[in-house]
Design a protein around this motif. Sequence first.
Motif, PDB file in Angstrom:
ATOM      1  N   VAL A  90       0.948  -1.290  -0.035  1.00 43.11           N
ATOM      2  CA  VAL A  90       0.231  -0.170   0.209  1.00 43.11           C
ATOM      3  C   VAL A  90       0.823   1.245  -0.060  1.00 43.11           C
ATOM      4  CG1 VAL A  90      -2.006   1.040   1.740  1.00 43.11           C
ATOM      5  CG2 VAL A  90      -1.803  -1.453   1.215  1.00 43.11           C
ATOM      6  N   SER A  91       2.027   1.528   0.758  1.00 41.97           N
ATOM      7  CA  SER A  91       2.707   2.150   1.337  1.00 41.97           C
ATOM      8  C   SER A  91       3.299   2.610  -0.801  1.00 41.97           C
ATOM      9  CB  SER A  91       4.075   1.943   1.819  1.00 41.97           C
ATOM     10  OG  SER A  91       3.270   2.055   3.506  1.00 41.97           O
ATOM     11  N   ALA A  92       3.894   1.820  -0.875  1.00 42.00           N
ATOM     12  CA  ALA A  92       4.488   1.876  -2.307  1.00 42.00           C
ATOM     13  C   ALA A  92       4.098   2.165  -3.135  1.00 42.00           C
ATOM     14  CB  ALA A  92       5.202   0.971  -2.733  1.00 42.00           C
ATOM     15  N   ALA A  93       2.400   1.181  -3.347  1.00 37.88           N
ATOM     16  CA  ALA A  93       1.862   1.888  -4.190  1.00 37.88           C
ATOM     17  C   ALA A  93       1.125   3.540  -4.469  1.00 37.88           C
ATOM     18  CB  ALA A  93       0.074   1.270  -4.086  1.00 37.88           C
ATOM     19  N   ILE A  94       1.267   3.716  -2.963  1.00 40.00           N
ATOM     20  CA  ILE A  94       0.891   4.907  -3.273  1.00 40.00           C
ATOM     21  C   ILE A  94       1.920   5.949  -3.951  1.00 40.00           C
ATOM     22  CG2 ILE A  94       0.033   7.277  -1.809  1.00 40.00           C
ATOM     23  CD1 ILE A  94      -1.283   5.194   0.070  1.00 40.00           C
ATOM     24  N   TYR A  95       2.905   5.917  -3.375  1.00 43.91           N
ATOM     25  CA  TYR A  95       4.369   6.611  -3.498  1.00 43.91           C
ATOM     26  C   TYR A  95       4.723   6.758  -4.647  1.00 43.91           C
ATOM     27  CZ  TYR A  95       9.193   7.973  -2.817  1.00 43.91           C
ATOM     28  OH  TYR A  95      10.458   9.085  -3.565  1.00 43.91           O
ATOM     29  N   LYS A  96       4.258   5.577  -5.717  1.00 43.47           N
ATOM     30  CA  LYS A  96       4.407   5.163  -7.343  1.00 43.47           C
ATOM     31  C   LYS A  96       4.271   6.301  -7.628  1.00 43.47           C
ATOM     32  CE  LYS A  96       4.433   1.777 -10.937  1.00 43.47           C
ATOM     33  NZ  LYS A  96       4.729   0.612 -10.915  1.00 43.47           N
ATOM     34  N   ARG A  97       2.511   6.721  -6.991  1.00 39.06           N
ATOM     35  CA  ARG A  97       1.723   8.005  -7.923  1.00 39.06           C
ATOM     36  C   ARG A  97       2.042   8.968  -7.763  1.00 39.06           C
ATOM     37  NH1 ARG A  97      -4.154   4.649  -9.091  1.00 39.06           N
ATOM     38  NH2 ARG A  97      -3.905   7.314  -9.720  1.00 39.06           N
ATOM     39  N   LYS A  98       2.780   9.481  -6.003  1.00 39.77           N
ATOM     40  CA  LYS A  98       3.500  10.537  -6.089  1.00 39.77           C
ATOM     41  C   LYS A  98       4.314  10.460  -5.176  1.00 39.77           C
ATOM     42  CE  LYS A  98       1.311  15.104  -4.245  1.00 39.77           C
ATOM     43  NZ  LYS A  98       0.224  15.201  -3.047  1.00 39.77           N
ATOM     44  N   ARG A  99       5.348  10.667  -6.217  1.00 34.64           N
ATOM     45  CA  ARG A  99       7.005   9.981  -5.722  1.00 34.64           C
ATOM     46  C   ARG A  99       7.327  11.926  -5.174  1.00 34.64           C
ATOM     47  NH1 ARG A  99       8.677   5.534  -7.461  1.00 34.64           N
ATOM     48  NH2 ARG A  99      10.495   5.731  -7.243  1.00 34.64           N
ATOM     49  N   THR A 100       6.707  12.688  -4.262  1.00 38.41           N
ATOM     50  CA  THR A 100       7.373  13.434  -3.597  1.00 38.41           C
ATOM     51  C   THR A 100       6.962  13.346  -2.338  1.00 38.41           C
ATOM     52  OG1 THR A 100       5.266  13.577  -2.479  1.00 38.41           O
ATOM     53  CG2 THR A 100       6.183  14.650  -5.133  1.00 38.41           C
ATOM     54  N   LEU A 101       7.887  14.084  -1.324  1.00 40.96           N
ATOM     55  CA  LEU A 101       7.859  13.569   0.518  1.00 40.96           C
ATOM     56  C   LEU A 101       6.130  13.769   0.612  1.00 40.96           C
ATOM     57  CD1 LEU A 101       9.357  13.951   2.886  1.00 40.96           C
ATOM     58  CD2 LEU A 101       8.856  16.429   3.226  1.00 40.96           C
ATOM     59  N   GLN A 102       5.237  14.070   0.432  1.00 46.52           N
ATOM     60  CA  GLN A 102       4.417  14.444   0.358  1.00 46.52           C
ATOM     61  C   GLN A 102       3.352  12.779   0.466  1.00 46.52           C
ATOM     62  OE1 GLN A 102       1.145  16.826  -1.612  1.00 46.52           O
ATOM     63  NE2 GLN A 102      -0.497  16.370   0.476  1.00 46.52           N
ATOM     64  N   GLY A 103       3.949  12.662  -0.953  1.00 45.71           N
ATOM     65  CA  GLY A 103       3.718  10.836  -1.256  1.00 45.71           C
ATOM     66  C   GLY A 103       4.000   9.728  -0.230  1.00 45.71           C
ATOM     67  N   GLU A 104       5.195  10.155   0.148  1.00 43.29           N
ATOM     68  CA  GLU A 104       6.194   9.216   0.910  1.00 43.29           C
ATOM     69  C   GLU A 104       5.311   9.108   2.329  1.00 43.29           C
ATOM     70  OE1 GLU A 104      10.560   7.744   2.631  1.00 43.29           O
ATOM     71  OE2 GLU A 104      10.320  10.074   1.152  1.00 43.29           O
ATOM     72  N   ILE A 105       4.967  10.333   2.513  1.00 44.18           N
ATOM     73  CA  ILE A 105       4.116  10.055   3.964  1.00 44.18           C
ATOM     74  C   ILE A 105       3.092   9.516   4.298  1.00 44.18           C
ATOM     75  CG2 ILE A 105       3.292  11.880   5.484  1.00 44.18           C
ATOM     76  CD1 ILE A 105       6.021  13.580   4.590  1.00 44.18           C
ATOM     77  N   ILE A 106       2.111  10.507   3.329  1.00 39.86           N
ATOM     78  CA  ILE A 106       1.125   9.764   3.105  1.00 39.86           C
ATOM     79  C   ILE A 106       0.612   8.224   2.643  1.00 39.86           C
ATOM     80  CG2 ILE A 106      -1.255   9.540   1.022  1.00 39.86           C
ATOM     81  CD1 ILE A 106      -0.681  12.641   0.961  1.00 39.86           C
ATOM     82  N   GLY A 107       1.662   7.536   2.038  1.00 36.96           N
ATOM     83  CA  GLY A 107       1.258   6.495   1.770  1.00 36.96           C
ATOM     84  C   GLY A 107       1.974   5.812   2.762  1.00 36.96           C
ATOM     85  N   LEU A 108       3.387   6.415   3.702  1.00 31.60           N
ATOM     86  CA  LEU A 108       3.806   5.395   5.058  1.00 31.60           C
ATOM     87  C   LEU A 108       2.695   5.726   5.856  1.00 31.60           C
ATOM     88  CD1 LEU A 108       7.231   6.573   5.311  1.00 31.60           C
ATOM     89  CD2 LEU A 108       6.828   4.182   4.716  1.00 31.60           C
ATOM     90  N   ALA A 109       1.543   6.457   5.845  1.00 31.14           N
ATOM     91  CA  ALA A 109       0.243   6.633   7.129  1.00 31.14           C
ATOM     92  C   ALA A 109      -0.469   5.388   6.630  1.00 31.14           C
ATOM     93  CB  ALA A 109       0.308   7.688   7.001  1.00 31.14           C
TER      94      ALA A 109
END
Length: 179
Positions: A90-109
């Motif tokens: 789930v974290s990686a899927a969200i980060y893949k769509r938004k490769r930014t710091l915000q995408g990383e944080i949202i993905g991890l959350a």
Amino acid sequence: MNSKTNKITIIGMLSAIAYVSVIICRVPVVLFLKYEPKDTIIALGGFIFGPMASFYISVIVSFTEMMTISDTGIIGCVMNTLASCAFACVSAAIYKRKRTLQGEIIGLAAGILTMVIVMLAWNYLLTPIYMGYPQEDVVKLLLPAILPFNLLKGGLNAAFTFLFYKPIVHALRKRGLIE
């Protein structure tokens, strides 16, 4: 070496590192629940190569663990795979769509939240089978033990992933192992 070979090699290395982390970094937390940082490594693989890499590493590590050091059999393997995939994929899927710091944080959350929900459900369903606990006793453990454990586990894995992702990616890029 071509990029496909590099990817397979790095996924294999991450699988080996995740497995070793299970062996040497397993910390008992509460009851039968133990923390190990393998999901951090699995998430790193997903952040680098996408959610399918997280899935492959999760399956490889969980199966290897089942065959070597686990005493929970196939049900433990399934639970480990589900927990790792719920967080890392789930974290990686969200980060893949938004490769930014915000995408990383949202993905991890989102990974933490997904893992917590999935593990509450699966512990409710499977713990009575493989631990031999009556379902009523498992229900009594969900909020005071299983929920906080999974929040702690997810939080630690997210923090470690957040801290280690950039330095690892920079090192791999510097050596020409990833694009």
